[in-house]
Design an enzyme around this catalytic site. Structure first.
Site, PDB file in Angstrom:
ATOM      1  NE  ARG A 175      -4.292   1.812   0.981  1.00 51.29           N
ATOM      2  CZ  ARG A 175      -4.902   2.414   0.181  1.00 51.29           C
ATOM      3  NH1 ARG A 175      -4.518   2.331  -1.187  1.00 51.29           N
ATOM      4  NH2 ARG A 175      -5.916   3.211   0.656  1.00 51.29           N
ATOM      5  CB  THR A 188      -9.174  -0.915  -7.159  1.00 47.02           C
ATOM      6  OG1 THR A 188      -9.358   0.405  -6.219  1.00 47.02           O
ATOM      7  CG2 THR A 188      -8.428  -2.060  -6.498  1.00 47.02           C
ATOM      8  CG  ASP A 206      -8.095   5.424  -0.122  1.00 46.81           C
ATOM      9  OD1 ASP A 206      -9.559   5.771  -0.243  1.00 46.81           O
ATOM     10  OD2 ASP A 206      -8.123   4.040  -0.513  1.00 46.81           O
TER      11      ASP A 206
END
EC number: 2.3.2.2
Length: 561
Positions: A97, A370, A412
């Site tokens: 990530r 995504t 996010d």
């Protein structure tokens, strides 16, 4: 004798889901399979395995081929999560990530009055997090790969040089984002061109970048010439990422989150993905109910699933963040007593209200930003990986010299506790911004075992709807005896606590179901979301063959041999 016969017949009904032999409707392969967002990427993964490579080699090739064939979400400038299960049953997961830059601050997206500045966390260069994809694939290769990296990257580089054909769906996406891409990159950028269906796009700059990475390894991206070009570009655009940020980035091996649902063992991603924990909570909350008996997508089954989703997403909002920065009560959240208590106020008679926040205050549109791919190799290893730029084409900043888009993952984080992000997900202090912290995600790469054997590799894109798409796909196969392809094709619905709406794929559910749910106080949204998830999955069949489920909602393709 009669008693025994009665007992056996009851047993076979009770175990309906275990005994029914379902005819596959998707592609079936004897040895190995890749299911991804583009046929070109799936083919490269399979080609690598045909040369003797394993699922982990195929992962590297597929991931980077998606950066070429599917720049909407495939990337070098983003990050992701991967869950694996080796043939011997050993499981693991990798977190690659993105991270917040060293210069990031908690209130960087707020004005002087403490209000969120609209668009700052999505549409400016400050939205870009430190990319993790290259670190991720090299980490996987170092630990689990078998072929030389140069050999794996060869077909990917050839694809970038040869070019990729534009599909109808891709043309529509280019049109949707054209104005923004042009605004960010000017008229001379590759993606400022108008591309139509059947056009060919060649990526010479990306091919050159991949050649440097192939020759010099992971550090080329984080410390080499590529790093220098990237940082220069980013800083010209107003980003705060430095060479130190890139040099400090590491992908991280984490313990996957595992739990049981009846005779399934589900292996999914732990935080900073919220996928595994939400999946665990939902599965455990619905387990006492006989969904198979209620019927597929019946109003009763929808009620049970929605009420479990509502409670899991409320917990997501409050408790979850980067486990390297905040303590997350995983054990408590997954305990049977806690989850039983969470569902104790559920009634089939009427909806539980999410809160007193008025419906409509938070709106979200689903995005396919995504991309997920699933791989099973001839040796019995399985990989489930989800990778992202966050929004479609990420921040829309495209570095022409290097040939890839950059993410806008900083959105996010929770820019301010209680304020929704672009997916309408509300965050709290646990997911606030801090330097070097990883932002919370909904990505849910998942592998399922049944009776100790590989059963399924599954995952999806779709922002906040990823978790519910994965959940329903597993239930479709296990509870409702659908084939893998049927399970992926089936209409989906979604609830995420706030906004207090059940979102349905338009024109896929009957009005009687809606009327029943509305009569119990449920608010229905059938408008803002054209697609809920885009699942790519592989089912291990009882005869040891594999069935692929490639989502018709995109250009997705299963390839196998």
């Amino acid at each position: 004798m009669k008693k025994i016969i009665i007992l056996l017949s009851v047993f076979s009904i009770g175990c309906k889901t275990q005994n029914v032999i379902v005819k596959p409707t998707g592609l079936v392969a004897d040895k190995a399979m890749v299911v991804s967002a583009r046929e070109e990427a799936s083919k490269i993964g399979v080609e690598i395995m045909k040369k003797g490579g394993n699922a982990f080699d195929a992962m590297v090739g597929t991931e980077l081929a998606l950066a070429v064939a599917y720049p909407f979400a495939g990337n070098l400038g983003g990050g992701g999560f991967m869950v694996y299960r080796k043939a011997n049953g050993e499981v693991g997961s990798l977190d690659y990530r993105e991270k917040a830059p060293l210069a990031a601050t908690k209130n960087m997206f707020l004005d002087e009055k403490g209000n969120v500045i609209k668009g700052k966390s999505t549409g400016t260069a400050l939205a870009i997090g430190v990319p993790g994809t290259i670190a991720g694939v090299f980490e996987v290769h170092k630990k689990l790969g078998s072929l030389p990296i140069e050999e794996i990257l060869k077909p990917v580089i050839a694809l970038a040089e040869r070019g990729v054909i534009v599909t109808k769906k891709q043309e529509l996406r280019f049109n949707d984002y054209k104005v923004e891409i042009l605004k960010k990159n000017g008229p001379n950028s590759l993606f400022s061109t108008v591309f139509k269906e059947n056009d060919f796009i060649k990526y010479p700059a990306l091919a050159t970048t991949l050649k440097r990475i192939s020759k010099n390894g992971r550090d080329e991206f984080y410390k080499g010439e590529t790093a220098k070009i990237l940082v220069k570009y980013l800083q010209e655009k107003g980003a705060i990422i430095t060479l130190e940020d890139l040099a400090k980035y590491e992908a991280k091996w984490r313990t996957p989150l595992t739990f049981d649902y009846k005779d399934l063992k589900i292996i999914s991603m732990s935080p900073p993905s919220s996928g595994g924990i939400c999946l665990a909570e939902i599965f455990k909350m619905i387990e006492p109910y006989n969904l198979a008996k209620m019927g597929h997508n019946s109003s009763e089954a929808i009620q049970v699933i929605v009420e479990a989703e509502r409670r899991a997403y409320a917990d997501r909002s409050y408790f979850l963040g980067d486990p390297d920065f905040v303590k997350i009560p995983l054990k408590e959240l997954m305990s049977n007593d806690y989850l039983k208590q969470r569902m104790s106020n559920f009634s089939f008679d009427k909806a539980t209200l999410s809160s007193d926040i008025k419906q409509g205050k938070v709106n979200y549109n689903e995005s396919m930003e995504t991309t997920h791919y699933s791989i099973v190799d001839p040796f019995g290893n399985a990989v489930s990986a989800t990778t992202t730029l966050n929004d479609g084409y990420g921040s829309k900043y495209y570095c022409d010299e290097l040939g890839f888009f950059l993410n806008n993952e900083m959105d996010d984080f929770s820019a301010k506790p209680g304020e929704p992000n672009m997916f309408g997900l509300v965050g709290n202090e646990a997911n606030s911004i801090a330097p070097q912290k990883r932002m919370l995600s909904s990505m849910t790469p998942t592998i399922v075992e049944k009776n100790g054997k590989l059963f399924m590799a599954v995952g999806s894109p779709g922002g906040s709807t990823i978790i519910t798409s994965v959940l329903q796909t597993i239930l479709n196969v296990y509870e409702y005896s659908l084939s893998m392809q049927q399970a992926v094709n089936a209409p989906r619905f979604h609830h995420q606590w706030l906004p207090d709406l059940i979102t349905f794929e338009p024109n896929t559910f009957d009005t009687k179901t809606f009327e029943t749910l509305k009569s119990k106080g449920y608010l229905i949204n059938e408008k803002t979301t054209p697609v809920i998830g885009k699942v790519d999955a592989i089912l291990a069949l009882p005869n040891k063959t594999l069935e692929g489920g490639a989502d018709f909602r995109g250009d997705d393709k299963a390839v196998g041999f």
